[in-house]
Each structure stands twice: as C-alpha cells, then as structure tokens.
Scaffold this active site. Structure first.
Site, PDB file in Angstrom:
ATOM      1  N   GLU A  68       0.860  -1.184   0.000  1.00  0.00           N
ATOM      2  CA  GLU A  68       0.000   0.000   0.000  1.00  0.00           C
ATOM      3  C   GLU A  68       0.900   1.239   0.000  1.00  0.00           C
ATOM      4  O   GLU A  68       1.882   1.293   0.713  1.00  0.00           O
ATOM      5  CB  GLU A  68      -0.916  -0.027   1.236  1.00  0.00           C
ATOM      6  N   ASP A 122      -7.203   1.972  -8.473  1.00  0.00           N
ATOM      7  CA  ASP A 122      -7.663   3.330  -8.813  1.00  0.00           C
ATOM      8  C   ASP A 122      -7.783   3.463 -10.338  1.00  0.00           C
ATOM      9  O   ASP A 122      -6.862   3.076 -11.062  1.00  0.00           O
ATOM     10  CB  ASP A 122      -6.673   4.366  -8.266  1.00  0.00           C
ATOM     11  N   THR A 197     -13.218  -8.383  -1.427  1.00  0.00           N
ATOM     12  CA  THR A 197     -12.426  -7.294  -0.860  1.00  0.00           C
ATOM     13  C   THR A 197     -13.412  -6.281  -0.248  1.00  0.00           C
ATOM     14  O   THR A 197     -14.629  -6.378  -0.459  1.00  0.00           O
ATOM     15  CB  THR A 197     -11.585  -6.591  -1.940  1.00  0.00           C
ATOM     16  N   GLU A 198     -12.842  -5.306   0.461  1.00  0.00           N
ATOM     17  CA  GLU A 198     -13.680  -4.268   1.061  1.00  0.00           C
ATOM     18  C   GLU A 198     -14.508  -3.543  -0.019  1.00  0.00           C
ATOM     19  O   GLU A 198     -15.713  -3.361   0.118  1.00  0.00           O
ATOM     20  CB  GLU A 198     -12.745  -3.264   1.739  1.00  0.00           C
ATOM     21  N   TYR A 199     -13.833  -3.140  -1.101  1.00  0.00           N
ATOM     22  CA  TYR A 199     -14.512  -2.419  -2.185  1.00  0.00           C
ATOM     23  C   TYR A 199     -15.507  -3.323  -2.910  1.00  0.00           C
ATOM     24  O   TYR A 199     -16.559  -2.878  -3.343  1.00  0.00           O
ATOM     25  CB  TYR A 199     -13.476  -1.860  -3.172  1.00  0.00           C
ATOM     26  N   GLU A 200     -15.161  -4.579  -3.052  1.00  0.00           N
ATOM     27  CA  GLU A 200     -16.049  -5.527  -3.752  1.00  0.00           C
ATOM     28  C   GLU A 200     -17.380  -5.642  -3.006  1.00  0.00           C
ATOM     29  O   GLU A 200     -18.450  -5.643  -3.609  1.00  0.00           O
ATOM     30  CB  GLU A 200     -15.348  -6.887  -3.830  1.00  0.00           C
TER      31      GLU A 200
HETATM   32  N1  SAM Z   1      -7.706  -3.475  -2.775  1.00  0.00           N
HETATM   33  C1  SAM Z   1      -8.577  -2.826  -1.819  1.00  0.00           C
HETATM   34  C2  SAM Z   1     -10.003  -3.274  -2.009  1.00  0.00           C
HETATM   35  O1  SAM Z   1     -10.320  -3.858  -3.049  1.00  0.00           O
HETATM   36  O2  SAM Z   1     -10.819  -3.083  -1.095  1.00  0.00           O
HETATM   37  C3  SAM Z   1      -8.432  -1.290  -1.890  1.00  0.00           C
HETATM   38  C4  SAM Z   1      -8.810  -0.620  -3.179  1.00  0.00           C
HETATM   39  S1  SAM Z   1      -8.438   1.110  -3.210  1.00  0.00           S
HETATM   40  C5  SAM Z   1      -9.530   1.748  -4.381  1.00  0.00           C
HETATM   41  C6  SAM Z   1      -6.898   1.149  -4.103  1.00  0.00           C
HETATM   42  C7  SAM Z   1      -5.679   1.256  -3.203  1.00  0.00           C
HETATM   43  O3  SAM Z   1      -4.507   1.135  -4.011  1.00  0.00           O
HETATM   44  C8  SAM Z   1      -5.558   2.581  -2.468  1.00  0.00           C
HETATM   45  O4  SAM Z   1      -5.428   2.345  -1.086  1.00  0.00           O
HETATM   46  C9  SAM Z   1      -4.304   3.224  -3.055  1.00  0.00           C
HETATM   47  O5  SAM Z   1      -3.579   4.004  -2.123  1.00  0.00           O
HETATM   48  C10 SAM Z   1      -3.513   2.012  -3.509  1.00  0.00           C
HETATM   49  N2  SAM Z   1      -2.573   2.294  -4.617  1.00  0.00           N
HETATM   50  C11 SAM Z   1      -2.842   2.966  -5.760  1.00  0.00           C
HETATM   51  N3  SAM Z   1      -1.749   3.052  -6.546  1.00  0.00           N
HETATM   52  C12 SAM Z   1      -0.760   2.408  -5.882  1.00  0.00           C
HETATM   53  C13 SAM Z   1       0.626   2.162  -6.164  1.00  0.00           C
HETATM   54  N4  SAM Z   1       1.193   2.627  -7.296  1.00  0.00           N
HETATM   55  N5  SAM Z   1       1.357   1.470  -5.270  1.00  0.00           N
HETATM   56  C14 SAM Z   1       0.787   1.013  -4.111  1.00  0.00           C
HETATM   57  N6  SAM Z   1      -0.509   1.228  -3.783  1.00  0.00           N
HETATM   58  C15 SAM Z   1      -1.277   1.905  -4.648  1.00  0.00           C
END
Ligand code: SAM
Length: 218
Positions: A68, A122, A197-200
């Site tokens: 993360e 993202d 996942t949380e988002y799922e």
């Molecule tokens: N995977 C989790 C879920 O499905 O519930 C979280 C999804 S959240 C939308 C995306 C996460 O990816 C964010 O916490 C963001 O900080 C992290 N992230 C985005 N780009 C990243 C990168 N280049 N390296 C590490 N983490 C990254």
C-alpha cells in the site's frame, strides 16, 4: 479511498512487526520473512487489507505480502491486524509494506512472486494518467520482471471502462488472457473460492457487476 494525514501513522508503521521496513533488502530472500518456506502471493494496492487477512487465514500454505502506497491507509490495516491478534489470530504468513508499486522490481527478484492480486485499483480516468493504472502495459512490464512464468495476475473491478482498458493492455503487452468475466458473482466456475475485498462488498451490494480477469505472460 479517502486520504487524511493521520498524526502518528508513520511512527506506527515504522514500529510495527507486521511491516517490512527495508523491503529491498529482502529481494531474492523473501522466505526469510516467514516461518514457513511457501509460494509468495502479493496484493498491490491492498487498502485496509481485509482481502489479504482473509486469504492468509484461509491459505496458511501461502505467504502473502500486501503493498500500500499511503501510510494513512496502511495504518488502518495495522489496526485491523492488531484487533485480530488480540482475538488470538496471528497470521504469521502475512506481511505488509508501504511502497509505490512502481518500485516492485527493486524489491522482488525475477520469478520470486507466484501470484499478483490487483483489487479495485484506482481508475485514473484521465487519458494522460493511463500509465498510473495498475493494469497498464507499463505495470504489466514490471510484473513480468518479478512473476514466475507459471504465475498469474488476477484483477477485479466494478469499473467497466478500466476493465475494458485492462483487457486491451493484456493483449497489447502480449500476455495470455486465461479467463475473464464481466459478472464474476454470477459465474459459477470463476466465483468458486472468491474472497471479497472491502470495495467488492461495497460495490456489489450497490448492484454493480464485478469484472475479473486472470492473465499470465507465458
Ligand atoms: N484493494 C482494496 C479493495 O479492493 O478493497 C483497496 C482498493 S483502493 C480503491 C486502491 C488502493 O490502491 C488505495 O489504497 C491506493 O492508495 C492504492 N494504490 C494505488 N496506486 C498504488 C501504487 N502505485 N502502489 C501502491 N498502492 C497503490
């Protein structure tokens, strides 16, 4: 993911036994971070870490690393992990690190990783930011530097545009598309063993179909 500057987050991360502090020193010897020598699976962009904590519990014969980028988000994963530990759950097979995934090849050696999970990455909707998407050809090239030839990338999202972009990038990068679905939760074969996942959970409860692809480079 809403980001706030949380006071003390950096100190909590630096002092945590769950976080690998100098990941580049582990390159080629990740086994030494875990009690058991087992295949290594990673999640890139793990957010608050719920998926990996569930996976680590379900699959004690796999070692997991959650990556993360933001310390304020990683702190939430640590707090959840501490609660699990208070409840008697140790999860020896799970480590975290705070790092931008662009640095993956500095941290894992060639063939060291057997599976890469990308969950609800993202979307970076602006075209000029396409290279930042974790399924872009630029990121696929980084994954190829660390992934075992028999290994896979598994990607889930509810964002149809990002998913279509990702299918295209897999093709452009000359990877193999092993399986895909535009509605994972209604495909009996693909959904078997699925860990949400949380988002799922959030997006599927709103009625959004979940897309998934599995790809390999060999
Ligand atoms: N995977 C989790 C879920 O499905 O519930 C979280 C999804 S959240 C939308 C995306 C996460 O990816 C964010 O916490 C963001 O900080 C992290 N992230 C985005 N780009 C990243 C990168 N280049 N390296 C590490 N983490 C990254």
């Amino acid at each position: 993911m809403r980001l706030r500057n949380i006071p003390g987050a950096k100190d909590a991360i630096t002092g945590s036994e769950y976080v690998v502090q100098n990941p580049s020193e582990c390159r080629g010897k990740w086994d030494t971070q875990f009690p058991q020598k087992n295949p290594l699976h990673i999640e890139v962009g793990m957010g608050k870490g719920r998926f990996l904590m569930d996976m680590a519990r379900l699959h004690p014969d796999i070692n997991y690393v959650g990556i993360e980028m933001y310390d304020s988000v990683l702190l939430r994963a640590l707090q959840r992990r501490e609660k699990l530990e208070e409840a008697g759950e140790k999860l020896d097979n799970l480590k975290f690190m705070c790092m931008d995934a662009r640095l993956l090849p500095e941290v894992f050696e060639k063939d060291e990783v057997k599976r890469i999970y990308l969950n609800f990455s993202d979307p970076w909707p602006k075209a000029r930011h396409a290279k930042r998407r974790l399924t872009s050809r630029e990121f696929l090239a980084r994954y190829k530097e660390i992934l075992d030839p028999a290994g896979t990338v598994e990607f889930k999202t509810d964002n149809r545009e990002l998913f279509e972009f990702s299918l295209e990038e897999v093709k452009e990068a000359d990877w193999n598309l092993l399986a895909y679905s535009f509605d994972l939760h209604h495909e009996e074969e693909m959904v078997e063993g699925n860990v949400m996942t949380e988002y799922e959970e959030k997006f599927s409860s709103m009625g959004n179909p979940i897309c998934k692809l599995i790809a390999s480079y060999k």
